[in-house]
Write an enzyme that holds these catalytic residues in place. Structure first.
Site, PDB file in Angstrom:
ATOM      1  N   GLU A  92      88.359  28.002  13.454  1.00  0.00           N
ATOM      2  CA  GLU A  92      87.247  27.367  14.156  1.00  0.00           C
ATOM      3  C   GLU A  92      86.274  26.815  13.122  1.00  0.00           C
ATOM      4  O   GLU A  92      85.965  27.482  12.132  1.00  0.00           O
ATOM      5  CB  GLU A  92      86.542  28.398  15.033  1.00  0.00           C
ATOM      6  CG  GLU A  92      85.272  27.896  15.699  1.00  0.00           C
ATOM      7  CD  GLU A  92      84.635  28.979  16.562  1.00  0.00           C
ATOM      8  OE1 GLU A  92      85.350  29.863  17.071  1.00  0.00           O
ATOM      9  OE2 GLU A  92      83.400  28.946  16.703  1.00  0.00           O
ATOM     10  N   GLU A 118      75.581  24.312  15.524  1.00  0.00           N
ATOM     11  CA  GLU A 118      75.151  25.227  16.575  1.00  0.00           C
ATOM     12  C   GLU A 118      73.644  25.405  16.454  1.00  0.00           C
ATOM     13  O   GLU A 118      73.108  25.486  15.344  1.00  0.00           O
ATOM     14  CB  GLU A 118      75.805  26.597  16.422  1.00  0.00           C
ATOM     15  CG  GLU A 118      77.299  26.600  16.606  1.00  0.00           C
ATOM     16  CD  GLU A 118      77.861  28.007  16.522  1.00  0.00           C
ATOM     17  OE1 GLU A 118      78.168  28.591  17.567  1.00  0.00           O
ATOM     18  OE2 GLU A 118      77.968  28.524  15.396  1.00  0.00           O
TER      19      GLU A 118
END
Length: 414
Positions: free
Chosen positions: A147, A152
């Site tokens: 990932e 974020e």
């Protein structure tokens, strides 16, 4: 945006010096990439050729509080943006709704520059993200899929975060916070991903770098194809729950997502004259890109025709701010345009009033033989002569980039 529990106090970090290429990396992004795919979100709806929805509740491995839906209330196109909207409402047994889009099974990439221009809300319990997962997640699971968290943001923080997650005899992760940034304004969030390293950038300024050369520290997950995700979670182990200060609905705006890869050729700006006039000769047919009957009305068809030197076959190339080009026909003053901002193979190409939208933006990419392919920014597809035709009047369309002569054009400076 994890499949399993994640937060600053629950990460399993591999803090090995060999993983960290640069402890305080500040630089500008490498510009030597060619655009290979993009979604400019200029259509009327979310393009099903690029995105599908993940739906459901249950916390998504992070104790999140939202139910992801495929409703327009939670994800839609508005004014050239993808809007992901989190709402406070009871739905599917959860107290909030939002949306999570992925390109899985539709678009996946290995290496290159992946970027999006985004603005997002602040608020306790809000967790917007732009990230990737390994395309083999369905068979190997997480974290063996790998990932890459390109961006974020949680709560009211004045920074974003970039991380990678992988399997090294258990969940391993590396990354951290960016420089200060006002996330409520548009910024370009990106990674540059090569066989040696992954670098994180905001507006071209690097803030983190991870070494993945030769699978160091079991990082083989980052040498295979990944797909892209965009979502906004509500609550979870990292941000915690919303409180009375959190404003709903909360909206994340995505202006575009673009993927560039290094094809080993110079960027087009090194050889194309901005404002220069050219004729475009198709390699297979030897015929010129032509406006039918020298028409001047919007919607006039574009075709190939024997090179006759008329203004209907002359195109002035103007570079846009994003590095793409618009092609303006000298005779009509109209732009080379994909009909209806279409994205499907076979969509017609026409001349239309210059609007500056993605349907009229083209990446001019040099092939190894010196010819060029023109990739439409909205669809990611190539300017193509229908059925590789060679007859006068053969239609011009967009088609999946396949490297054939029907998609190769010699640009002759006039």
């Amino acid at each position: 945006m994890k499949r399993l529990v994640k937060g600053p106090k629950s990460f399993i970090f591999i803090m090995i010096l060999s993983l960290v290429v640069t402890l305080i990396p500040i630089s500008t992004a490498n510009a030597a990439y060619n655009l290979v795919w993009s979604d400019e979100f200029n259509g009327t709806g979310i393009d099903g050729n690029n995105w599908s929805f993940e739906t459901g509740g249950g916390g998504w491995g992070n104790n999140e509080l939202e139910y992801y839906t495929n409703r327009s209330e939670n994800a839609r196109i508005e004014s050239g943006n993808l809007v992901i909207e989190a709402r406070k409402e009871s739905y599917g047994g959860m107290n909030y709704t939002s949306a999570r889009l992925k390109s899985q099974g539709k678009k996946s990439f290995k290496y290159g520059k992946i970027e999006a221009r985004i603005k997002m809300p602040k608020g306790q319990g809000l967790w917007p993200a732009f990230w990737t997962l390994g395309a083999d997640i369905g068979t190997v699971g997480w974290p063996k899929s790998g990932e890459i968290d390109i961006m974020e943001h949680v709560n009211n923080e004045n920074n974003t975060n970039g991380f990678i997650h992988w399997d090294a005899n258990g969940h391993a992760s590396y990354g951290g916070a960016s420089q200060a940034v006002d996330v409520t304004q548009y910024h370009v969030y990106s990674i540059e991903w090569t066989s040696s390293a992954i670098k994180w950038f905001i507006d071209g300024v690097q803030f983190k770098e991870a070494n993945i050369a030769n699978n160091i520290n079991s990082t083989e997950e980052f040498h295979k194809e990944h797909f892209i995700l965009l979502n906004m979670a509500v609550g979870g182990n990292w941000p915690g729950s919303p409180d009375g200060s959190t404003v709903f609905p909360a909206k994340m705006y995505v202006d575009y997502v673009r993927v560039y890869q290094d094809g080993g050729t110079p960027p087009p700006s090194s050889s194309i004259v901005n404002g220069g006039t050219y004729k475009l000769i198709n390699v297979t047919s030897g015929k010129a890109l032509d406006v039918a009957s020298a028409g001047t009305a919007p919607g006039t068809n574009v075709q190939i025709w024997s090179d006759n030197g008329t203004a209907a076959q002359k195109w002035t190339l103007y570079q846009n701010a994003d590095g793409t080009y618009k092609l303006i026909n000298v005779n009509s003053g109209l732009a080379l345009d994909v009909s209806g901002s279409g994205t499907a193979d076979g969509t017609n190409v026409q001349a239309w009033t210059d609007l500056g939208n993605g349907a009229q933006k083209w990446s001019v990419v040099q092939n190894g033989d010196g010819s060029y392919k023109l990739i439409n920014a909205n669809s990611g597809k190539a300017l193509d002569v229908s059925a590789s035709g060679t007859a006068d009047g053969t239609n011009v369309q967009i088609w999946t980039d396949n490297g054939t002569g029907a998609q190769k054009w010699t640009l002759v400076k006039l």
